[in-house]
Structure formats: C-alpha cells, structure tokens
Write a protein that holds these residues in place. Structure first.
Motif, PDB file in Angstrom:
ATOM      1  N   GLY A   3      39.241  23.780  36.048  1.00 50.31           N
ATOM      2  CA  GLY A   3      39.798  22.265  36.087  1.00 50.31           C
ATOM      3  C   GLY A   3      39.400  21.682  37.326  1.00 50.31           C
ATOM      4  N   TYR A   4      39.313  20.298  37.284  1.00 47.01           N
ATOM      5  CA  TYR A   4      38.747  19.572  38.244  1.00 47.01           C
ATOM      6  C   TYR A   4      39.616  19.281  39.450  1.00 47.01           C
ATOM      7  CZ  TYR A   4      37.499  14.931  40.631  1.00 47.01           C
ATOM      8  OH  TYR A   4      37.451  14.062  41.716  1.00 47.01           O
ATOM      9  N   GLY A   5      39.127  19.272  40.610  1.00 47.49           N
ATOM     10  CA  GLY A   5      39.907  19.315  42.051  1.00 47.49           C
ATOM     11  C   GLY A   5      41.033  19.991  42.120  1.00 47.49           C
ATOM     12  N   ALA A   6      41.028  21.532  41.548  1.00 42.95           N
ATOM     13  CA  ALA A   6      42.080  22.287  41.485  1.00 42.95           C
ATOM     14  C   ALA A   6      42.064  23.287  42.649  1.00 42.95           C
ATOM     15  CB  ALA A   6      42.345  23.143  40.056  1.00 42.95           C
ATOM     16  N   LEU A   7      43.163  24.088  42.909  1.00 46.35           N
ATOM     17  CA  LEU A   7      42.888  25.435  43.788  1.00 46.35           C
ATOM     18  C   LEU A   7      42.878  26.469  42.608  1.00 46.35           C
ATOM     19  CD1 LEU A   7      43.255  26.920  46.344  1.00 46.35           C
ATOM     20  CD2 LEU A   7      45.753  26.754  46.009  1.00 46.35           C
ATOM     21  N   ILE A   8      41.659  27.302  42.982  1.00 39.64           N
ATOM     22  CA  ILE A   8      41.657  28.326  41.936  1.00 39.64           C
ATOM     23  C   ILE A   8      42.080  29.748  42.664  1.00 39.64           C
ATOM     24  CG2 ILE A   8      39.959  29.822  40.767  1.00 39.64           C
ATOM     25  CD1 ILE A   8      37.990  27.360  40.811  1.00 39.64           C
ATOM     26  N   LEU A   9      42.774  30.501  41.950  1.00 39.99           N
ATOM     27  CA  LEU A   9      43.492  31.466  42.273  1.00 39.99           C
ATOM     28  C   LEU A   9      42.675  32.789  41.455  1.00 39.99           C
ATOM     29  CD1 LEU A   9      45.501  33.477  43.542  1.00 39.99           C
ATOM     30  CD2 LEU A   9      47.104  32.945  41.752  1.00 39.99           C
ATOM     31  N   ASN A  10      41.717  33.479  42.329  1.00 38.30           N
ATOM     32  CA  ASN A  10      40.914  34.426  41.716  1.00 38.30           C
ATOM     33  C   ASN A  10      41.457  35.963  42.047  1.00 38.30           C
ATOM     34  OD1 ASN A  10      38.725  36.405  41.778  1.00 38.30           O
ATOM     35  ND2 ASN A  10      37.607  34.838  41.616  1.00 38.30           N
ATOM     36  N   THR A  11      42.047  36.476  40.934  1.00 40.27           N
ATOM     37  CA  THR A  11      42.449  37.855  41.086  1.00 40.27           C
ATOM     38  C   THR A  11      41.550  39.016  40.769  1.00 40.27           C
ATOM     39  OG1 THR A  11      43.498  37.637  38.672  1.00 40.27           O
ATOM     40  CG2 THR A  11      44.622  36.640  40.359  1.00 40.27           C
ATOM     41  N   HIS A  12      40.443  38.677  40.580  1.00 45.51           N
ATOM     42  CA  HIS A  12      39.578  39.747  40.017  1.00 45.51           C
ATOM     43  C   HIS A  12      39.430  41.011  41.073  1.00 45.51           C
ATOM     44  CE1 HIS A  12      36.424  41.262  37.726  1.00 45.51           C
ATOM     45  NE2 HIS A  12      35.558  41.335  38.775  1.00 45.51           N
ATOM     46  N   SER A  13      39.919  40.962  42.495  1.00 43.92           N
ATOM     47  CA  SER A  13      39.910  42.026  43.181  1.00 43.92           C
ATOM     48  C   SER A  13      40.858  43.137  42.706  1.00 43.92           C
ATOM     49  CB  SER A  13      39.775  41.719  44.599  1.00 43.92           C
ATOM     50  OG  SER A  13      41.165  41.205  44.742  1.00 43.92           O
ATOM     51  N   PHE A  14      41.658  42.922  41.730  1.00 38.45           N
ATOM     52  CA  PHE A  14      42.791  43.785  41.365  1.00 38.45           C
ATOM     53  C   PHE A  14      42.326  44.888  40.379  1.00 38.45           C
ATOM     54  CE2 PHE A  14      44.877  40.330  43.905  1.00 38.45           C
ATOM     55  CZ  PHE A  14      46.087  40.698  44.385  1.00 38.45           C
ATOM     56  N   GLN A  15      41.810  45.760  41.135  1.00 35.09           N
ATOM     57  CA  GLN A  15      41.033  46.716  40.291  1.00 35.09           C
ATOM     58  C   GLN A  15      41.636  48.190  39.888  1.00 35.09           C
ATOM     59  OE1 GLN A  15      38.126  46.655  38.461  1.00 35.09           O
ATOM     60  NE2 GLN A  15      38.241  43.997  38.799  1.00 35.09           N
ATOM     61  N   SER A  16      43.088  48.255  40.359  1.00 40.72           N
ATOM     62  CA  SER A  16      43.563  49.668  40.387  1.00 40.72           C
ATOM     63  C   SER A  16      43.689  49.923  38.947  1.00 40.72           C
ATOM     64  CB  SER A  16      45.019  49.626  40.911  1.00 40.72           C
ATOM     65  OG  SER A  16      45.829  48.573  40.296  1.00 40.72           O
ATOM     66  N   LYS A  46      43.279  39.189  47.616  1.00 39.58           N
ATOM     67  CA  LYS A  46      43.035  40.715  47.922  1.00 39.58           C
ATOM     68  C   LYS A  46      44.524  41.482  47.754  1.00 39.58           C
ATOM     69  CE  LYS A  46      38.622  40.374  48.586  1.00 39.58           C
ATOM     70  NZ  LYS A  46      38.626  38.950  48.764  1.00 39.58           N
ATOM     71  N   LYS A  47      45.775  40.796  47.953  1.00 33.00           N
ATOM     72  CA  LYS A  47      46.982  41.362  47.987  1.00 33.00           C
ATOM     73  C   LYS A  47      47.882  40.246  47.277  1.00 33.00           C
ATOM     74  CE  LYS A  47      46.254  43.022  52.829  1.00 33.00           C
ATOM     75  NZ  LYS A  47      46.648  42.729  54.291  1.00 33.00           N
ATOM     76  N   GLU A  48      49.028  40.932  46.839  1.00 35.40           N
ATOM     77  CA  GLU A  48      49.818  40.207  46.232  1.00 35.40           C
ATOM     78  C   GLU A  48      50.605  39.039  46.891  1.00 35.40           C
ATOM     79  OE1 GLU A  48      52.934  43.104  45.089  1.00 35.40           O
ATOM     80  OE2 GLU A  48      51.683  43.782  43.080  1.00 35.40           O
ATOM     81  N   ALA A  49      50.661  39.118  48.038  1.00 33.18           N
ATOM     82  CA  ALA A  49      50.999  38.243  49.116  1.00 33.18           C
ATOM     83  C   ALA A  49      50.060  36.957  49.065  1.00 33.18           C
ATOM     84  CB  ALA A  49      51.362  38.430  50.552  1.00 33.18           C
ATOM     85  N   HIS A  50      48.802  37.121  48.822  1.00 33.68           N
ATOM     86  CA  HIS A  50      47.904  36.132  48.624  1.00 33.68           C
ATOM     87  C   HIS A  50      48.209  35.195  47.517  1.00 33.68           C
ATOM     88  CE1 HIS A  50      44.911  38.731  50.971  1.00 33.68           C
ATOM     89  NE2 HIS A  50      45.805  38.254  51.693  1.00 33.68           N
ATOM     90  N   ILE A  51      48.586  36.010  46.387  1.00 32.77           N
ATOM     91  CA  ILE A  51      48.912  35.105  45.290  1.00 32.77           C
ATOM     92  C   ILE A  51      50.148  34.294  45.534  1.00 32.77           C
ATOM     93  CG2 ILE A  51      49.479  35.340  42.802  1.00 32.77           C
ATOM     94  CD1 ILE A  51      47.616  37.940  42.703  1.00 32.77           C
TER      95      ILE A  51
END
Length: 622
Positions: free
Chosen positions: A212-225, A178-183
C-alpha cells in the motif's frame, strides 16, 4: 501457477543495505514454546482506542472523506518520532528502497530521492533471481505478484535508462519485527499517528493486500518457530497431535519439519511451497492438497496467538475470545488482528500416488482437438474429487497441464481404476498426451517431487470462480464455455479440484458455506505490461469484471469465489466471499477494529474505504 506460465514476469535485486535474516526451525516434540503458548491465556483485552489519531479531512467529487496521513501532510510524523519508533523496535525500522534500485542510478519515493543506488553486483543478483519466490520472500517488502505495487522499479541493464526507479504503491518504512513487542509498537505507532499499516509475512499476495502506498509495513517473516506436541490438551475436545507455528513459517518449511517427526506427520498447507501458512492463507480459509481428506486449513485450527488493533497480545481459541477465533478462520486477511502464531492439527503422513498429464499443441495448431483435453478432463471432475483426489491444473490456449493428480492413502491400482474412464476417452478422441503415474512412501515425497515453485514478480490481474458438484452434473459445456471466454480475452487459468465436504461436511468457521459443495476453483489471470497506462489497466479490469467473471457466473449456480484468489473489486464481493456469514463478520470487525487500523481491500467492514488519488491515499467516506 507453475513457472512455465509465469516466465513473463520481471525481476528484483537485493539492495546493498538490505537485511540478511537468520531464520531457524525448531522441530522438537512437546517443546517448551508450545506449552508456554497454551498456558499464556489472557482475558479479553481492553480494546482501548482513545489514542487513535483522527483521519485527515479531504473532499473528492463533492464527497467528504477522512484519509490516512501521508508524506507531505502536516500530520506526517517528524523524524524524531520515526527515530523513537526505531528505538522501540530495537533498530529494526528501515526506510524501504526496492531491491531493483540497485540497477538504477537513483531511486525516488514519497520521502525524496536517493542518489547513487546503482550496484553492479546487487543488480546482477536481482536479474538472476527476480523470478525466484524464495529470494523475493526474503526481502523486506517485495511481493510475489507485482500488479498492486504498480511495477515502477524493475531491474534494468542500463542504470541510465529512461524508465527509472520509483516506489510505486508500496510502503515507505518497514518494521522488520523480531519480537512480539516490535509488532505491538508498530501497531501503536500507526494508530496514534493515523498511518496506513500493512501486514506482510511473505508477500505471497495476488490482490494487493500486503502492499500500500505510503504505508508502514509490518514484516513478520522472522517469526519462524515450530513446536510439535503428541497430544493437544485443549481448549476443546480434540486430543490428537498438534503443531504451533510462527507467523512467518511457509508451506515447505512446515511440511519438512512435520515429515522429520517420527513417525512422519503432515498438515493442511497450500500447494505453493512459499505461502506463509499463518498469514492471509489461513485468514482466507486455506485450501491445498490435503483439502479433500482434511478440509480447508481453517478446519484444522485449534488456537491463535494474536496482536489486536489496540496493541494487546490475545489468546484466541474456542473458549477464549470465541468470536475472534471464528472470524480469523477464513474471515479475511489482515482484517481482525495480526497473527503471531497458530496451533493446528497434525496427522500421520500417508503413502500417496501422484500423476502428471501434459497436452501441448503449440506446434500443431489443432485447436479443436486440443480443446478436447480440458473438456474431457472436466467431464470427470466430480469422479476425481469424489474418489479422494486433489488436482492442480493450468490451461492456456494449446497447452493443458495437470501437475499433479494427488491421491493420498491410495494404491496405484485404486488410482488407475479412477483414471481409466478418463484416459480411455482421451484415447478414443485421439487426443495425444504425455502421462506419468508414480507411487510415493508419503505425501511429502510426492510434494517435493511434483509441486513446482511459482515465478515471482508476475504483473497480472486476477479473477476467478468456484464451480460446484451440481454445476458439473448439469452444465460442464457451460463451464468450458466460460473458460474459453477468459482465454479469448487474454486470460490463462489455474484450477484446483477438491471436495472439502467429502470428509469434512461442516466447520465452525467463517468460510462461505458453499465451499462444501465445490469441485473446481478456477483462478483466471491476465498479464499486464509494466508500462501499462491507467487507461489500459482500466480496460483490462473491465475485461475481468464485465466479461470473464460474468462468463464463469453464467455457467455456475455456486455463488462462491475465493477471497484470496479472485477479483477483489467485483460487485457483491461480500456474498461471493462469505455468503450468509458476512453479517456476523461485520459485527466482529466492529468490535475488534472499530477504527480501521487494519485494512485490506474487500474485507469485512471496508465498504466505506476507498483508494483515492490514482491508487495512493486510503480514505473513508464520511
């Protein structure tokens, strides 16, 4: 790919504990965000990778590899570490459970089995919306084309079914940033713990680069500005209108926001409404309905704001970090940095003409007559694009659909003059067809009327090739022979006619230079059963690689195909995707991500990386 060809795909539901997101759009002019982003310049980041965790040693067929860390490995982070990550991303870390698990009694993944997942209401929702792209995009980690996930959890009528629900080749955790710091915190965690990192803004991905198998997914979809300005002030000489959009903004969203400006504006997006503009689309180049007039989407980019593999926020434009600026414009999805936002040119929306054409012989069984329709159409392909048109078509045996022909800033009379020879020959050859032409006050009105949403969760393999002006001048019958070969082997075609060199002869970006002479880019797709065995998948991969794509190449001299919509496992993909730009991309990748924190199949610098253990472990040959 319009929905009538893709109804064979299967479906997914919102798991009861999934996220509800409140995504808003701000369409103001000269907004504060735009000004802030332009003023937030930073020097080149330190790019310090000394805290990168080592790869896990492994041996396959006598070859030494270093692999990412996976559940069950001694290096896999403890629950306390995952809790610490969750705290650092404000509680936005979730253990991923597929939406369709609501149709099954249990779900099993690399982290173990979750019981009592069945939920009748959520299952019904999944079954009703499985083909809906907007529904799919709203989920934490569902994907538009499911082949790369292994399609191991799909909706079922009976929760006691024998097929069951397993995770497949999908990540185990998702950061719903939800924030750049999260990324930044997600990137740091993946780097320090040697976890495979997947970047996903919409999941509109044919080739498996956002899963990708067993990965950490970084979902950036909430960045809607979305922030517009009437006058961009640099860097660079451009001083026209511009818009800055967040990483998750989709095509329909930005076109609607632009249309609502006064006067109405537009930008170069893809043809599909759900594509995330700032993600793999722009990093692959980005072609769409405005391409003949305005070039690829990357020809219109003015600046990026990104997060590097070292977790640093970096401003990227022609004056700051110019090497990265060049590479992000077409150099490969999820390869160099995570895009937080991009700034691109806007231009006045214009009156447009649109048309549709259908030839449907599914009840007539007159194949030779039917085949005349795409053959005659391709005979006039150069004339179409040189008149300024963009065209989207679909082709499967006995069914040829053009929806739509697009002529921006043309009158019906101008459009009809271009179409007249084509339609006259169709009539002369006795090809029955349905045809409609209509004028629109703006391109946006045409877009909303004629461009259809695609179907989600299609399980298919992808091939494809680009045919040049010269190819159509000298070898249209050969091109049709290539399309016929693909259909003979079970493929259907999705074609895009444009001329990106008509008004934009060159661009300082990483696109293959050959795109400036292309008339028709064709995707071939081959449907796969959800229950297909590894042997059956290998056989179909062989058809794409050794039969269909070679037939295209034999008919073409272009040497070009599209990084986002072609077989990623083809031989010599480096040259076919980027041509003479590839060595420069390798150098840029080595600087900005030397440890391979970001990975996407067949992108610059990934030659030594392979997926081992039947589609699971990502490993680097040592």
């Amino acid at each position: 790919m319009q929905s009538f060809l893709l109804k064979a795909a299967a479906a997914a539901a919102l798991f009861p504990t999934a996220w509800a997101q409140n995504l808003t759009t701000n369409g103001t002019t000269n907004g504060t965000l735009f000004t802030t982003l332009l003023a937030a310049g930073r020097p080149t980041p330190k790019l310090d990778f000394r805290d990168t965790a080592p790869l896990v040693p492994a041996t396959y067929d006598g070859q030494a590899y270093g692999c990412k860390c996976y559940p069950g490995d001694s290096c896999w982070p403890t629950l306390n570490k995952w809790n610490a990550l969750n705290n650092s991303v404000s509680g936005n870390l979730i253990r991923y459970i597929p939406a369709a698990a609501a149709c099954h009694n249990s779900f099993t993944g690399p982290l173990g089995t979750v019981s009592n997942t069945y939920d009748a209401a959520a299952c019904a929702d999944a079954q009703a919306n499985w083909l809906d792209e907007d529904w799919t995009v709203s989920k934490p980690a569902e994907y538009i084309w499911s082949y790369a996930t292994n399609s191991t959890c799909t909706p079922a009528d009976d929760p006691n079914n024998t097929r069951g629900c397993t995770l497949g080749y999908v990540g185990v955790y998702v950061v719903m940033a939800k924030k750049e710091a999260h990324i930044s915190n997600a990137i740091d965690f993946a780097r320090k713990n040697n976890i495979r990192l997947i970047v996903r803004n919409t999941g509109h991905d044919f080739l498996g680069r956002s899963t990708g198998y067993g990965a950490l997914i970084l979902n950036t979809h909430s960045f809607q500005s979305i922030e517009f300005t009437n006058r961009y002030t640099g860097p660079g000489s451009y001083r026209g209108g511009a818009v800055t959009i967040g990483a998750g903004v989709q095509g329909r969203t930005i076109l609607t926001a632009a249309h609502n400006q006064s006067p109405p504006l537009s930008v170069v997006t893809g043809e599909c409404p759900t594509v995330g503009v700032a993600g793999g689309f722009i990093q692959g180049g980005g072609h769409g309905p405005w391409t003949t007039l305005k070039g690829f989407s990357v020809d219109n980019v003015l600046a990026f704001r990104v997060m590097t593999a070292s977790g640093e926020i970096t401003e990227v434009n022609e004056s700051q970090n110019a090497d990265l600026f060049w590479a992000l414009k077409g150099g490969g999805p999820a390869t160099f940095a995570v895009i937080l936002s991009l700034t691109m040119k806007t231009f006045p929306d214009l009156p447009s003409v649109g048309a549709t054409l259908y030839t449907n012989f599914t009840n007539a069984f007159d194949y030779p007559t039917w085949f005349k329709s795409p053959s005659i159409f391709h005979k006039y392909a150069n004339d179409f694009v040189d008149s300024g048109m963009y065209i989207y078509y679909e082709m499967v045996p006995m069914l040829f659909t053009v929806r739509p022909f697009v002529a921006i800033n043309q009158t019906v009379a101008q459009f009809n003059a271009t179409m007249a020879p084509f339609l006259a020959e169709m009539n002369l050859e006795g090809v029955p067809y349905e045809y409609m032409v209509k004028s629109y006050p703006t391109f946006y009105d045409l877009y909303m009327d004629l461009f259809e949403a695609e179907a989600a969760h299609t399980n298919a393999l992808t091939g494809g090739w680009a045919f040049s002006h010269d190819d159509f001048e000298t070898n249209t019958p050969g091109i049709m022979g290539g399309l016929q070969t693909a259909m003979d082997n079970g493929g259907f075609m999705i074609g895009h006619l444009f001329n990106s060199g008509l008004h934009v002869p060159s661009g300082d970006n990483a696109l293959h230079p050959g795109w400036r002479n292309i008339t028709d880019f064709v995707i071939s797709a081959f449907l796969v059963s959800d229950d297909a065995t590894i042997a059956e998948k290998d056989a179909l991969n062989s058809v794409v690689k050794n039969v269909a794509d070679p037939a295209f190449r034999a008919a073409s001299t272009s040497g070009v195909t599209y990084v986002n919509e072609a077989d990623p496992l083809q031989d010599n993909w480096q040259s076919h995707f980027w041509g003479s730009n590839y060595p420069r991309l390798l150098t840029t990748r080595a600087k900005w991500d030397p440890k391979g924190i970001f990975y996407a199949v067949s992108t610059p610098g990934t030659e030594a990386w392979e997926i081992k253990d039947y589609g699971t472990r990502l490993c680097k040959k040592l």
